[in-house]
Scaffold this active site. Structure first.
Site, PDB file in Angstrom:
ATOM      1  N   LEU A  81     -10.941 -16.067  -5.278  1.00 43.71           N
ATOM      2  CA  LEU A  81      -9.569 -15.787  -5.704  1.00 43.71           C
ATOM      3  C   LEU A  81      -9.057 -14.572  -4.926  1.00 43.71           C
ATOM      4  O   LEU A  81      -9.837 -13.817  -4.343  1.00 43.71           O
ATOM      5  CB  LEU A  81      -9.553 -15.538  -7.211  1.00 43.71           C
ATOM      6  N   CYS A  85      -4.427 -12.007   1.050  1.00 45.54           N
ATOM      7  CA  CYS A  85      -4.444 -10.537   1.142  1.00 45.54           C
ATOM      8  C   CYS A  85      -5.816  -9.999   1.588  1.00 45.54           C
ATOM      9  O   CYS A  85      -5.904  -9.306   2.595  1.00 45.54           O
ATOM     10  CB  CYS A  85      -3.992  -9.936  -0.180  1.00 45.54           C
ATOM     11  N   CYS A  90      -3.255  -8.300   4.164  1.00 43.18           N
ATOM     12  CA  CYS A  90      -3.119  -6.854   3.885  1.00 43.18           C
ATOM     13  C   CYS A  90      -4.374  -6.059   4.228  1.00 43.18           C
ATOM     14  O   CYS A  90      -4.283  -4.947   4.769  1.00 43.18           O
ATOM     15  CB  CYS A  90      -2.793  -6.595   2.419  1.00 43.18           C
ATOM     16  N   HIS A 140     -13.691 -10.152  -1.748  1.00 45.66           N
ATOM     17  CA  HIS A 140     -13.715 -11.517  -2.300  1.00 45.66           C
ATOM     18  C   HIS A 140     -14.598 -11.568  -3.551  1.00 45.66           C
ATOM     19  O   HIS A 140     -14.242 -12.159  -4.568  1.00 45.66           O
ATOM     20  CB  HIS A 140     -14.310 -12.507  -1.280  1.00 45.66           C
ATOM     21  N   PHE A 502       1.152  21.232  -2.997  1.00 46.62           N
ATOM     22  CA  PHE A 502       1.325  21.721  -1.637  1.00 46.62           C
ATOM     23  C   PHE A 502      -0.005  21.682  -0.869  1.00 46.62           C
ATOM     24  O   PHE A 502      -1.042  21.981  -1.450  1.00 46.62           O
ATOM     25  CB  PHE A 502       1.869  23.142  -1.718  1.00 46.62           C
TER      26      PHE A 502
HETATM   27  P1  FAD Z   1      -1.566 -16.308  -0.860  1.00 50.14           P
HETATM   28  O1  FAD Z   1      -2.294 -15.061  -1.112  1.00 50.14           O
HETATM   29  O2  FAD Z   1      -1.480 -16.789   0.537  1.00 50.14           O
HETATM   30  O3  FAD Z   1      -2.248 -17.415  -1.774  1.00 50.14           O
HETATM   31  C1  FAD Z   1      -1.988 -18.771  -1.645  1.00 50.14           C
HETATM   32  C2  FAD Z   1      -3.248 -19.492  -2.051  1.00 50.14           C
HETATM   33  O4  FAD Z   1      -2.961 -20.869  -2.233  1.00 50.14           O
HETATM   34  C3  FAD Z   1      -4.347 -19.421  -0.983  1.00 50.14           C
HETATM   35  O5  FAD Z   1      -5.484 -18.800  -1.567  1.00 50.14           O
HETATM   36  C4  FAD Z   1      -4.606 -20.887  -0.616  1.00 50.14           C
HETATM   37  O6  FAD Z   1      -5.975 -21.150  -0.403  1.00 50.14           O
HETATM   38  C5  FAD Z   1      -4.100 -21.615  -1.849  1.00 50.14           C
HETATM   39  N1  FAD Z   1      -3.642 -22.991  -1.663  1.00 50.14           N
HETATM   40  C6  FAD Z   1      -2.659 -23.453  -0.856  1.00 50.14           C
HETATM   41  N2  FAD Z   1      -2.484 -24.776  -1.045  1.00 50.14           N
HETATM   42  C7  FAD Z   1      -3.367 -25.159  -2.015  1.00 50.14           C
HETATM   43  C8  FAD Z   1      -3.657 -26.398  -2.668  1.00 50.14           C
HETATM   44  N3  FAD Z   1      -3.010 -27.516  -2.394  1.00 50.14           N
HETATM   45  N4  FAD Z   1      -4.643 -26.419  -3.597  1.00 50.14           N
HETATM   46  C9  FAD Z   1      -5.334 -25.292  -3.905  1.00 50.14           C
HETATM   47  N5  FAD Z   1      -5.086 -24.102  -3.319  1.00 50.14           N
HETATM   48  C10 FAD Z   1      -4.111 -24.033  -2.394  1.00 50.14           C
HETATM   49  N6  FAD Z   1       1.996  -7.283   1.544  1.00 50.14           N
HETATM   50  C11 FAD Z   1       1.896  -6.045   1.014  1.00 50.14           C
HETATM   51  O7  FAD Z   1       2.457  -5.792  -0.052  1.00 50.14           O
HETATM   52  N7  FAD Z   1       1.194  -5.057   1.657  1.00 50.14           N
HETATM   53  C12 FAD Z   1       0.594  -5.273   2.854  1.00 50.14           C
HETATM   54  O8  FAD Z   1      -0.017  -4.373   3.418  1.00 50.14           O
HETATM   55  C13 FAD Z   1       0.707  -6.547   3.446  1.00 50.14           C
HETATM   56  N8  FAD Z   1       0.138  -6.790   4.639  1.00 50.14           N
HETATM   57  C14 FAD Z   1       0.276  -8.021   5.189  1.00 50.14           C
HETATM   58  C15 FAD Z   1      -0.239  -8.225   6.454  1.00 50.14           C
HETATM   59  C16 FAD Z   1      -0.068  -9.433   7.068  1.00 50.14           C
HETATM   60  C17 FAD Z   1      -0.609  -9.654   8.445  1.00 50.14           C
HETATM   61  C18 FAD Z   1       0.614 -10.481   6.379  1.00 50.14           C
HETATM   62  C19 FAD Z   1       0.798 -11.818   7.029  1.00 50.14           C
HETATM   63  C20 FAD Z   1       1.117 -10.298   5.116  1.00 50.14           C
HETATM   64  C21 FAD Z   1       0.957  -9.056   4.509  1.00 50.14           C
HETATM   65  N9  FAD Z   1       1.474  -8.804   3.250  1.00 50.14           N
HETATM   66  C22 FAD Z   1       1.406  -7.555   2.729  1.00 50.14           C
HETATM   67  C23 FAD Z   1       2.077  -9.895   2.442  1.00 50.14           C
HETATM   68  C24 FAD Z   1       1.073 -10.432   1.396  1.00 50.14           C
HETATM   69  O9  FAD Z   1      -0.160 -10.682   2.015  1.00 50.14           O
HETATM   70  C25 FAD Z   1       1.602 -11.702   0.751  1.00 50.14           C
HETATM   71  O10 FAD Z   1       2.911 -11.495   0.293  1.00 50.14           O
HETATM   72  C26 FAD Z   1       0.737 -12.146  -0.439  1.00 50.14           C
HETATM   73  O11 FAD Z   1      -0.616 -12.216  -0.077  1.00 50.14           O
HETATM   74  C27 FAD Z   1       1.218 -13.511  -0.941  1.00 50.14           C
HETATM   75  O12 FAD Z   1       0.477 -13.910  -2.067  1.00 50.14           O
HETATM   76  P2  FAD Z   1       0.582 -15.415  -2.574  1.00 50.14           P
HETATM   77  O13 FAD Z   1      -0.275 -15.502  -3.771  1.00 50.14           O
HETATM   78  O14 FAD Z   1       1.987 -15.843  -2.671  1.00 50.14           O
HETATM   79  O15 FAD Z   1      -0.050 -16.280  -1.387  1.00 50.14           O
HETATM   80  C1  COM Z   2      -5.839  -8.196  -3.697  1.00 49.11           C
HETATM   81  C2  COM Z   2      -5.791  -9.628  -4.126  1.00 49.11           C
HETATM   82  S1  COM Z   2      -6.562  -7.973  -2.118  1.00 49.11           S
HETATM   83  S2  COM Z   2      -5.172  -9.722  -5.704  1.00 49.11           S
HETATM   84  O1  COM Z   2      -3.736  -9.464  -5.678  1.00 49.11           O
HETATM   85  O2  COM Z   2      -5.837  -8.696  -6.564  1.00 49.11           O
HETATM   86  O3  COM Z   2      -5.440 -11.052  -6.254  1.00 49.11           O
END
Ligand code: FAD
Ligand code: COM
Length: 524
Positions: A81, A85, A90, A140, A502
């Site tokens: 899970l 990120c 991130c 992870h 400070f």
């Molecule tokens: P995700 O974390 O992508 O989760 C989607 C999940 O859905 C995945 O685990 C995938 O396996 C699963 N999935 C997809 N389809 C299916 C399916 N059909 N069945 C089962 N599972 C499925 N944001 C910040 O606030 N700070 C940062 O420093 C930052 N750094 C970043 C750096 C980079 C390079 C990038 C690209 C983004 C960064 N972000 C940052 C943005 C942040 O990572 C995302 O906004 C956030 O992780 C999105 O979370 P989410 O749950 O929407 O998607």
């Molecule tokens: C952080 C992942 S790296 S989550 O937002 O705690 O699930």
């Protein structure tokens, strides 16, 4: 029905370390290993929500729904899970940004004090990527441990979910009934759509950490002008490589204040970065063995050919919406984002969407909060959520944070705009040993123009803070709280009443105190 083996995690109490070994095994295993099944057999309630995707949005939403007394299930294609990120977004971003800041410091003081001599030296970046790939198993494992052993969430991992209808989901060969589905499938990096983009040596943020299996040569071409391109570009530059940023319009236009943006870009150029604005990568040449040989770039001054074996693209992300939209008949916007209302409801009854899937801003706070707001609405709370007025940040070689109005925006709206900034306006320009604080002290005392920049924007009439901007290190945390205070109407006088630790990364408290006594405010 699935023909993959299913492993039932439910009866076991796994330590963080044991989760780590398992996840590592699954990620290394070519066919993905077993499906991880963690369903509570003693609970016979219909699910209140099944979250499809267990990233930040799905995991936080699930945890909140459970906390409110509901029954949740989260299904994720990865064996952990937490989603992108910790896996490729991130967490590696912050690792590479740390490296960029440290390397810049080392290069600025190369061969002096305790710093090694990095002059004209390129440092290895594959080593860092390999280290990240190994190290990410830790986060992870923590996510799975926390979700199962501490939050008692139900989940199925290492397999995709198939939506049959808004109340029925199939996963691991079993059918699950639910009152609602919450879609949280995230986003995928955009592709260039140009000849040569599939050659070995072309990367995005995902493939960079998964597939880098050689040490890139001395030149990196980076495509994009937003956060990802700037962050990774500064890292490549700091490793000692010639780094060329190819930007379709202007670099870092997301940074609202033009003076702050100018400071950042000047520092990037000073570190040797080449910035080609209003330019496009139009073709990638093949070396004859399926590898990148050169980038062909169209610039306002004509076409340029740059020999390189390494191209990185950071040109935004598209929501993973197509499949779910087709199955459920969801309404999408023009960037393929799922359209939702302020309760995170899609156009299909009992189907919600959250996180990156609903479009910009694609940031962690929105992913996590939208997941929890969907949960709260499902559990009967009268809530609404739409991300607006939030603090923001980007890394270059520095940490850059902001909230509220830029100076230009403020001057358009208010007659009497007061600016408190550091370094102050003075005849030496930036050559003043301030701001000075954490991680900036060596610069402040020896190379003052590198020690950062900060700006507070105030409405002289109401004395309220309108905007706040910082370049340096260590202020990101403070901005989370400052944003709330500014929204509540904090004045320069309130800021002056606060207690500084400070030498604080932002000097806003003490500078405000110096002016707060004046009935008529003036710049500082
Ligand atoms: P995700 O974390 O992508 O989760 C989607 C999940 O859905 C995945 O685990 C995938 O396996 C699963 N999935 C997809 N389809 C299916 C399916 N059909 N069945 C089962 N599972 C499925 N944001 C910040 O606030 N700070 C940062 O420093 C930052 N750094 C970043 C750096 C980079 C390079 C990038 C690209 C983004 C960064 N972000 C940052 C943005 C942040 O990572 C995302 O906004 C956030 O992780 C999105 O979370 P989410 O749950 O929407 O998607
Ligand atoms: C952080 C992942 S790296 S989550 O937002 O705690 O699930």
């Amino acid at each position: 029905m699935t023909d993959r083996p299913v492993w039932n995690a439910r009866p076991h109490l796994l330590s963080i370390e044991e989760w780590g070994y398992k996840i590592d095994d699954y990620l290394e295993n070519a066919d993905g290993g077993e499906i991880i099944f963690n369903i509570n057999p003693d609970d016979d309630r219909v699910y209140d929500a099944i979250y499809i995707g267990g990233g930040a949005a799905g995991r936080f939403g699930s945890a909140y729904l459970k906390a409110l007394g509901g029954r949740q299930l989260v299904v994720d294609a990865w064996p952990f899970l937490g989603g992108s990120c910790p896996h490729n977004a991130c967490v590696p971003h912050h690792l590479f940004s740390d490296c960029a800041a440290e390397l810049m410091l080392n290069r600025e003081f190369s061969g002096r004090y305790w710093f090694s001599d990095l002059d004209n030296k390129i440092v290895n970046m594959k080593e860092i990527v390999d280290m990240f790939r190994k190290g990410r198993i830790g986060p992870h494992a923590i996510m799975n441990f926390q979700s199962k052993e501490q939050l008692d969430m139900e989940f199925i991992l290492n397999t995709t979910a198939r939506i049959i209808d808004p109340h029925t989901v199939e996963a691991a060969g079993r059918i699950f009934k639910t009152r609602n589905i919450v879609l949280s499938t995230g986003s995928t990096p955009n592709r260039l759509g140009i000849p040569g983009e599939n050659l070995k040596g072309v990367f995005d943020y995902e493939t960079f950490v998964e597939d880098l299996d050689y040490e890139p040569g001395d030149t990196a071409v980076v495509v994009g002008g937003g956060k990802t391109a700037a962050i990774y570009g500064c890292f490549f530059n700091a490793t000692g490589r010639r780094t060329i940023l190819v930007v379709r319009s202007t670099l870092l236009k997301l940074v609202p204040d033009s003076e702050i943006r100018g400071y950042l870009i000047d520092r990037m150029k000073e570190q040797g970065m080449e910035i080609l604005e209003y330019s496009n990568l139009v073709r990638i040449e093949n070396d004859g063995n399926g590898r990148v040989k050169a980038a062909i770039i169209e610039t306002p001054d004509g076409e340029r050919r740059v020999e390189t074996d390494f191209i990185f693209t950071g040109i935004g992300d598209t929501p993973n919406s197509e499949q779910v939209a087709a199955t459920l008949g969801l309404k999408l916007g023009d960037k393929k984002e799922v359209i939702v209302d302020e309760q995170l409801r899609t156009n299909v009854p009992n189907v919600y969407a959250v996180g990156d899937l609903i479009g910009a801003p694609m940031e962690m706070f929105k992913a996590r909060k939208s997941g929890t707001y969907a949960a709260r609405h499902i559990m009967g709370q009268d809530v609404s959520y739409s991300p607006r007025d939030f603090p923001d940040f980007v890394h270059t070689h520095y940490e850059v944070t902001w909230f509220g109005m830029s100076e230009d925006e403020a001057r358009e709206v208010y007659d009497n705009v007061i600016i408190i900034k550091m370094p102050p306006e003075n005849e030496n320009g930036l050559n003043v040993g301030l701001p000075a604080s954490d991680r900036m002290m060596l610069y402040a005392l020896e190379k003052p123009h590198l020690s950062g920049y900060q700006k507070l924007i105030i409405d002289g009439a109401s004395r309220k803070v309108l905007g706040i901007h910082h370049v340096g290190c260590g202020a990101k945390d403070g901005f989370q709280y400052l944003c709330r205070m500014i929204k509540a109407g904090i004045t320069v006088d309130d800021l002056g009443e606060m207690d500084e630790l400070f030498l604080n990364p932002t000097h806003f408290i003490q500078l405000s105190r110096l002016r707060a006594g004046n009935e008529v405010l003036i710049d500082l």
